[in-house]
Design a protein around this motif. Structure first.
Motif: not given
Length: 369
Positions: A38, A42, A50, A301-303, A305, A340
């Protein structure tokens, strides 16, 4: 052994290798991997936005002579259950998409040996004439190869003709696992991993953007998973044509392959490792269609977007008894629950509309099967 050093190197921008990837897959520190993935996301996308695209899958034919063991959708040539949609049926589906603010059509089917190149070019021209603003994110590597085979033309020429007729971009379907041992096990007629990569690079050279995909749960080795990620990364180094990476899980129901469904944790782990390994693709999509909306929310929350497609219709995954349904306003809610800001995009990841707090979609719909 601790994976902290590997994660720190990835966050610092150092490219990870095969042994690093294997160490990550061997680790059970999934939340830690997600945290670092994550952080890398960012760096690409510092604003807490998102995105999603309003899209429709149009499965114009289910006739296919590739016979993938994991596919519950296809019907063999000559089957009484085989179909080819009429042009008017396709136009009607596209009109419904446009009416609710949709911008993208993912038109895919099988490798139908009875459809000539002219079928596709005429159809694309007619679509663009009627719907000039719609983005045709359509066909697959396997379909392109079949069209070339039927027409007797080189793949590059076929891609140029399709682009001139109205094809805008090529989705990543058919990558599955980019290693020939697993590919031979699941689909002997689909072509090598190198063919998939070569067609994608050719598409990029003729001016088509593409996406890259990965499907886990076929019984592939962890080394094959890492090699898949590295091969995507190497192709992106060369052409820079992949706009997004999407991974999802094999759905064994109603197919000719036995397999265990991957758990949410296994899926999220793969998402995180993909973001850590693939350092040159900006956008990572969630896969709520196969994993469900709540897991889709966690993937942010794991990469990831991007929440992927807000689809009016989906038939292929649904044929394997995976039937998660969701509407636009539910996606807005899920994105907000993840902390998001939701934003509608187009196929090129241009943001069309940012939804303010509490703002809902005017034209909502539920996905059809």
């Amino acid at each position: 052994m601790s994976i902290d050093r590997i994660l720190e190197r990835a966050l610092a921008g150092e490219r990870l290798g095969l042994e690093d990837g294997l160490r990550l897959y061997d680790s059970n520190e999934i939340e830690k991997m997600g945290f670092y993935a994550n952080k890398i996301m960012e760096k690409w996308h510092p604003d807490p936005i998102t995105t999603f695209v309003i899209s429709r899958n149009v499965n114009y034919t289910n006739v296919c002579d590739t016979y993938c063991r994991f596919c519950a959708f296809y019907r063999a040539p000559g089957s009484k259950e085989g179909y080819v949609l009429s042009d008017e049926e396709i136009f009607s589906k596209i009109q419904e998409t446009v009416d609710v603010g949709g911008t993208e059509i993912l038109m895919q089917g099988g490798t139908n040996p009875d459809l000539p190149l002219e079928y596709y070019t005429n159809l694309l021209r007619n679509i663009k004439q009627r719907f000039p603003s719609i983005q045709m994110h359509s066909l697959s590597v396997a379909e392109i190869v079949k069209i070339a085979e039927v027409s007797g033309k080189p793949v590059e020429e076929v891609l140029r003709l399709l682009k001139a007729a109205g094809l805008d971009s090529l989705p990543g379907a058919g990558a599955e696992i980019l290693d020939d041992r697993t590919r031979q096990k699941i689909s002997r007629l689909k072509g090598s991993w190198q063919q998939w990569v070569d067609v994608m690079k050719t598409a990029n050279r003729v001016g088509l953007t593409t996406t890259a995909t990965m499907v886990i749960g076929f019984g592939e080795s962890m080394e094959e998973r890492v090699l898949h990620l590295m091969r995507i990364r190497e192709a992106q180094d060369e052409t820079k044509g992949f706009l997004a990476f999407i991974s999802w899980t094999f759905q064994p129901e109603n197919t000719n392959m036995k397999g265990e469904k991957q758990t949410p944790e296994q899926y999220l782990k793969n998402v995180a490792i993909s973001r850590l390994m693939i350092d040159n693709i900006a956008n990572f999509q969630s896969s709520w269609v196969t994993m469900g909306p709540e897991v889709g929310k966690r993937s942010l929350q794991y990469g990831c977007n991007d929440f992927g497609q807000t689809m009016l219709e989906e038939n292929v995954v649904s044929a394997a008894a995976c039937t998660y349904k969701i509407n636009t306003n539910q996606i807005l809610q899920l994105i907000r629950e993840a902390g998001k800001i939701p934003a509608q995009r187009n196929t090129n990841y241009d943001i069309l509309r940012v939804f303010k707090e509490g703002e809902m979609a005017e034209n909502d719909f539920v996905m059809q099967n």
